[in-house]
Design an enzyme around this catalytic site. Structure first.
Site, PDB file in Angstrom:
ATOM      1  CG  ASP A 194      -1.783  -1.206   1.285  1.00  0.00           C
ATOM      2  OD1 ASP A 194      -2.006  -2.037   0.217  1.00  0.00           O
ATOM      3  OD2 ASP A 194      -2.117  -1.377   2.120  1.00  0.00           O
ATOM      4  CE  LYS A 241       2.433  -2.567  -4.523  1.00  0.00           C
ATOM      5  NZ  LYS A 241       1.476  -1.881  -2.835  1.00  0.00           N
ATOM      6  CG  ASN A 268      -3.387 -10.357  -2.418  1.00  0.00           C
ATOM      7  OD1 ASN A 268      -3.233 -11.126  -3.991  1.00  0.00           O
ATOM      8  ND2 ASN A 268      -1.849 -11.630  -1.575  1.00  0.00           N
ATOM      9  CB  ALA A 269      -3.327  -6.008  -5.543  1.00  0.00           C
ATOM     10  N   GLY A 270      -4.298  -4.161  -4.015  1.00  0.00           N
ATOM     11  CA  GLY A 270      -5.878  -2.992  -4.206  1.00  0.00           C
ATOM     12  C   GLY A 270      -5.198  -1.690  -4.776  1.00  0.00           C
ATOM     13  CG  HIS A 271      -2.026  -2.012  -7.234  1.00  0.00           C
ATOM     14  ND1 HIS A 271      -0.732  -2.400  -7.806  1.00  0.00           N
ATOM     15  CD2 HIS A 271      -1.522  -2.223  -5.641  1.00  0.00           C
ATOM     16  CE1 HIS A 271      -0.174  -3.491  -7.201  1.00  0.00           C
ATOM     17  NE2 HIS A 271      -0.730  -3.410  -6.250  1.00  0.00           N
ATOM     18  CB  THR A 319      -6.125 -10.359   1.388  1.00  0.00           C
ATOM     19  OG1 THR A 319      -6.047 -11.359   0.519  1.00  0.00           O
ATOM     20  CG2 THR A 319      -5.815  -9.264   1.968  1.00  0.00           C
ATOM     21  NE  ARG A 332       5.838 -31.434  -6.457  1.00  0.00           N
ATOM     22  CZ  ARG A 332       6.975 -31.950  -6.525  1.00  0.00           C
ATOM     23  NH1 ARG A 332       8.170 -32.195  -7.190  1.00  0.00           N
ATOM     24  NH2 ARG A 332       7.072 -32.995  -5.185  1.00  0.00           N
ATOM     25  CD  GLN A 335       0.606  -8.917  -3.017  1.00  0.00           C
ATOM     26  OE1 GLN A 335       0.455  -9.483  -3.337  1.00  0.00           O
ATOM     27  NE2 GLN A 335      -0.482  -8.370  -2.883  1.00  0.00           N
ATOM     28  CB  THR A 382       1.416 -12.478   0.686  1.00  0.00           C
ATOM     29  OG1 THR A 382       0.086 -12.377   0.360  1.00  0.00           O
ATOM     30  CG2 THR A 382       2.666 -11.800  -0.210  1.00  0.00           C
ATOM     31  CB  ALA A 434      -6.892  -0.335  -1.742  1.00  0.00           C
ATOM     32  N   GLY A 444     -10.723  -2.839   3.399  1.00  0.00           N
ATOM     33  CA  GLY A 444     -11.082  -1.610   4.163  1.00  0.00           C
ATOM     34  C   GLY A 444     -10.838  -1.924   5.577  1.00  0.00           C
ATOM     35  N   PRO A 478      -8.479  -1.051   9.156  1.00  0.00           N
ATOM     36  CG  PRO A 478      -9.116  -0.370  11.640  1.00  0.00           C
ATOM     37  CD  PRO A 478      -9.452  -1.516  10.057  1.00  0.00           C
TER      38      PRO A 478
HETATM   39  P1  GDP Z   1      -1.106   0.287  -3.535  1.00  0.00           P
HETATM   40  O1  GDP Z   1      -1.896  -0.825  -2.730  1.00  0.00           O
HETATM   41  O2  GDP Z   1       0.932   0.727  -3.149  1.00  0.00           O
HETATM   42  O3  GDP Z   1      -1.196   0.971  -5.141  1.00  0.00           O
HETATM   43  O4  GDP Z   1      -1.348   1.545  -2.404  1.00  0.00           O
HETATM   44  P2  GDP Z   1      -3.415   1.507  -2.599  1.00  0.00           P
HETATM   45  O5  GDP Z   1      -3.999   1.797  -3.767  1.00  0.00           O
HETATM   46  O6  GDP Z   1      -3.267   0.209  -1.389  1.00  0.00           O
HETATM   47  O7  GDP Z   1      -3.159   3.014  -1.008  1.00  0.00           O
HETATM   48  C1  GDP Z   1      -2.379   4.097  -1.320  1.00  0.00           C
HETATM   49  C2  GDP Z   1      -2.764   5.426  -0.874  1.00  0.00           C
HETATM   50  O8  GDP Z   1      -2.584   6.500  -0.969  1.00  0.00           O
HETATM   51  C3  GDP Z   1      -4.445   5.623  -2.433  1.00  0.00           C
HETATM   52  O9  GDP Z   1      -5.367   5.145  -1.570  1.00  0.00           O
HETATM   53  C4  GDP Z   1      -3.906   6.724  -3.110  1.00  0.00           C
HETATM   54  O10 GDP Z   1      -4.500   6.912  -3.328  1.00  0.00           O
HETATM   55  C5  GDP Z   1      -3.476   6.939  -1.959  1.00  0.00           C
HETATM   56  N1  GDP Z   1      -1.718   8.167  -1.948  1.00  0.00           N
HETATM   57  C6  GDP Z   1      -1.247   7.420  -3.010  1.00  0.00           C
HETATM   58  N2  GDP Z   1       0.045   8.864  -3.191  1.00  0.00           N
HETATM   59  C7  GDP Z   1      -0.388   9.753  -2.203  1.00  0.00           C
HETATM   60  C8  GDP Z   1      -0.035  10.704  -2.205  1.00  0.00           C
HETATM   61  O11 GDP Z   1       0.853  11.229  -1.933  1.00  0.00           O
HETATM   62  N3  GDP Z   1      -0.994  11.566  -0.780  1.00  0.00           N
HETATM   63  C9  GDP Z   1      -2.104  11.216  -0.602  1.00  0.00           C
HETATM   64  N4  GDP Z   1      -2.197  11.970   0.147  1.00  0.00           N
HETATM   65  N5  GDP Z   1      -2.319  10.165  -1.078  1.00  0.00           N
HETATM   66  C10 GDP Z   1      -1.972   9.207  -2.250  1.00  0.00           C
HETATM   67  P1  IMO Z   2      -0.997  -3.962  -2.504  1.00  0.00           P
HETATM   68  O1  IMO Z   2      -0.311  -4.510  -3.433  1.00  0.00           O
HETATM   69  C1  IMO Z   2      -1.156  -4.606   1.826  1.00  0.00           C
HETATM   70  C2  IMO Z   2      -0.740  -8.499   3.808  1.00  0.00           C
HETATM   71  C3  IMO Z   2      -2.444  -9.823   4.062  1.00  0.00           C
HETATM   72  C4  IMO Z   2      -2.251 -10.426   5.549  1.00  0.00           C
HETATM   73  C5  IMO Z   2      -0.991 -10.482   4.303  1.00  0.00           C
HETATM   74  C6  IMO Z   2      -1.040 -12.253   4.067  1.00  0.00           C
HETATM   75  O2  IMO Z   2      -2.187  -3.415  -1.863  1.00  0.00           O
HETATM   76  O3  IMO Z   2       0.006  -2.995  -1.350  1.00  0.00           O
HETATM   77  P2  IMO Z   2      -2.945 -12.458   2.009  1.00  0.00           P
HETATM   78  O4  IMO Z   2      -3.786 -12.880   1.576  1.00  0.00           O
HETATM   79  O5  IMO Z   2      -1.634 -12.285   0.592  1.00  0.00           O
HETATM   80  O6  IMO Z   2      -2.843 -14.037   1.916  1.00  0.00           O
HETATM   81  O7  IMO Z   2      -2.473 -11.857   3.132  1.00  0.00           O
HETATM   82  O8  IMO Z   2      -0.449  -9.620   3.524  1.00  0.00           O
HETATM   83  N1  IMO Z   2      -1.805  -7.990   2.099  1.00  0.00           N
HETATM   84  C7  IMO Z   2      -1.006  -6.991   2.039  1.00  0.00           C
HETATM   85  N2  IMO Z   2      -1.056  -5.456   2.510  1.00  0.00           N
HETATM   86  N3  IMO Z   2      -1.500  -4.313   0.335  1.00  0.00           N
HETATM   87  C8  IMO Z   2      -1.273  -5.455  -0.114  1.00  0.00           C
HETATM   88  O9  IMO Z   2      -1.097  -5.494  -1.464  1.00  0.00           O
HETATM   89  C9  IMO Z   2      -1.158  -6.521   0.579  1.00  0.00           C
HETATM   90  N4  IMO Z   2      -1.852  -7.981   0.119  1.00  0.00           N
HETATM   91  C10 IMO Z   2      -1.445  -9.033   1.230  1.00  0.00           C
HETATM   92  O10 IMO Z   2      -3.129  -7.935   4.659  1.00  0.00           O
HETATM   93  O11 IMO Z   2      -1.233  -9.463   6.579  1.00  0.00           O
HETATM   94 MG    MG Z   3      -3.133  -1.775  -1.563  1.00  0.00          MG
END
Ligand code: GDP
Ligand code: IMO
Ligand code: MG
Length: 434
Positions: free
Chosen positions: A13, A16, A38-41, A129, A143, A224, A239, A299, A302, A304
């Site tokens: 998070d 990326k 599991n990713a949320g970008h 996740t 395998r 991740q 992960t 993302a 939800g 915290p």
């Molecule tokens: P990712 O998984 O690495 O792609 O990151 P996430 O999308 O899960 O979480 C990053 C959060 O920070 C997202 O809600 C982005 O919109 C937000 N974000 C990214 N860069 C910035 C920044 O420079 N400032 C602020 N305030 N938010 C940012």
């Molecule tokens: P992005 O790409 C943050 C964490 C989970 C848990 C551990 C294992 O958005 O950065 P899993 O479901 O992968 O077996 O869970 O990894 N986790 C993440 N934490 N960002 C992620 O992806 C994550 N993907 C998995 O919360 O602790």
């Molecule tokens: Mg994310």
């Protein structure tokens, strides 16, 4: 020709999605190499917010080809839902997405297995996740997994699927779990899913090899973060995939000799979702306030996010295992309100300084962080596009991090939108994307 990896240098998070979306305009292909939904970008384009889970963020750039590599685990239902979400807003997914025939498939019974494993007595819950990621990778390494290509061979798919499903049912019975899953119905559903993705499935290693021969540029989008890597992260609180730079090669079939650089994305502080050691975690009200300021909620789930101060030893470690060339620091603006900003510059265990990242989570939990305190700038960085325009104390903070980590800070993100970014002229980052 430049092929670049963008990956998370912390626990995920880091931002990326935003960075990949921004850089994608300089590349022909954007490729996911590990993980799954599991990713949320998150990507903001003006008012529009997109959360990409499986499809590379590059899909949002017209003309960019998006690839789901062999190292990714694919839940076909989730993939089709994500495609629909994008198609609804006019993105031509089918014309630009390529799916590896060697990627492993997640089935609903993988989620069941995960539930059992997380609830098991005497086993530490990881706080996953719940997407079935770990159990799918278990079947891959064991395998016995089913790959995308297998879906198109009906007879052998039926046998493989039925055998795997029987295994899971037997396992569930051992744990006295009696979920009513209609395994045959799911098999039919997957046969139908397979037909819907068929035109996009190919040997993506070949596709990328040909693209490179034609001088095309590839951006690898890590999911991740490095501290969640199955080998180099805070095992077992990780992960199940290779989130570090090496994963980009094994997860796509692109050789290490073809990679020209690695960009690490890191927040100006740090967060983690789920369980596991976290040396610089901020407890109590200060943590709450940072979570609120940074909107630190998962993302995907939800949940915290746990918040902490920038951790220099951790960053040096992830720089080492990834060979980072440059750093892009995100969310600097989230620190705008603080009067003081602690930075962890070293670790101690039992009062003795340690220089290596501990291998066990027990030792990591015993870490006493050593902090220095940095004065806050107490003014807005939001949307600033030139390093010199940042408040002086924000510049000092970044210069300090650069010196302490030994890695160039080539870029800074000052807001969630594409254009809220600083790329420093003359930096390695600028050269890598130029
Ligand atoms: P990712 O998984 O690495 O792609 O990151 P996430 O999308 O899960 O979480 C990053 C959060 O920070 C997202 O809600 C982005 O919109 C937000 N974000 C990214 N860069 C910035 C920044 O420079 N400032 C602020 N305030 N938010 C940012
Ligand atoms: P992005 O790409 C943050 C964490 C989970 C848990 C551990 C294992 O958005 O950065 P899993 O479901 O992968 O077996 O869970 O990894 N986790 C993440 N934490 N960002 C992620 O992806 C994550 N993907 C998995 O919360 O602790
Ligand atoms: Mg994310």
């Amino acid at each position: 020709m430049q092929n670049i990896i963008v990956l998370g240098a912390q626990w995920g998070d880091e931002g990326k999605g935003k960075v990949v979306d921004l850089l994608a305009e300089h590349f022909d292909f954007v490729v996911r190499y590990q993980g799954g939904h599991n990713a949320g970008h998150t990507v903001y384009i003006g008012e529009k917010k997109f959360v990409l889970k499986l499809i590379p963020s590059g899909i949002l750039r017209p003309g960019v080809q998006a690839v789901i590599g062999n190292g990714v685990v694919v839940d076909l239902g989730a993939l089709l839902d994500e495609m629909t979400m994008l198609e609804k807003v006019g993105i031509d997914v089918r014309g630009h997405l390529h799916i590896s025939n060697r990627a492993h498939v997640i089935f609903p019974f993988h989620r069941l297995v995960e539930k059992m494993s997380e609830a098991r007595e005497n086993r530490i819950p990881i706080g996953t996740t719940s997407r079935g990621i770990g159990p799918c990778y278990e079947d891959k390494t064991g395998r016995r997994g089913i790959r995308v290509a297998d879906l198109f061979d009906p007879e052998s798919f039926r046998t493989m699927y039925d055998t795997l499903a029987e295994d899971k049912q037997a396992l569930a019975a051992t744990f006295n779990i009696h979920e009513t899953i209609d395994y045959a119905q799911i098999r039919h559903q997957y046969e139908e899913f397979a037909e819907r993705i068929r035109p996009m499935v190919c040997d993506t290693a070949e596709l990328l090899a040909k693209a490179m021969s034609a001088g095309k540029r590839i951006l690898f989008e890590g999911a991740q973060g490095s501290m969640l890597d199955v080998d180099h992260g805070t095992y077992p609180f990780v992960t199940s995939s290779s989130a570090t730079a090496g994963g980009a090669c094994t997860g796509t079939g692109v050789a290490p000799t073809k990679i020209n650089g690695v960009i690490g994305v890191s927040k100006a502080y740090i967060t983690r979702v789920g369980s596991g050691p976290f040396p610089t975690e901020i407890h109590g009200e200060a943590g709450e306030s940072l979570r609120k300021e940074g909107n630190e909620f998962g993302a995907v789930t939800g949940r915290p996010r746990r918040c902490g101060w920038f951790d220099v030893p951790l960053l040096k470690y992830t720089a080492m295992v990834n060979g980072l060339d440059t750093l892009l620091i995100t969310k600097l603006d989230v620190l705008d309100h603080l009067a003081e900003i602690p930075v962890c510059i070293g670790y101690k265990i039992d009062g003795k300084a340690i220089t290596e990242m501990p291998a066990t989570y027990r030792a990591m939990e015993a870490i006493e962080p050593v902090y220095v305190t940095h004065p806050g700038w107490k003014s807005s960085c939001r949307g600033i596009k030139r390093f010199e325009d940042l408040p002086k104390l924000a510049q000092t903070y970044l210069n300090h991090l650069e010196k302490l980590t030994g890695i160039e800070i080539g870029g800074v993100s000052t807001g969630p939108e594409r254009n809220e970014t600083i790329i420093r002229p003359g930096s390695k980052l600028e050269k890598l994307i130029g």
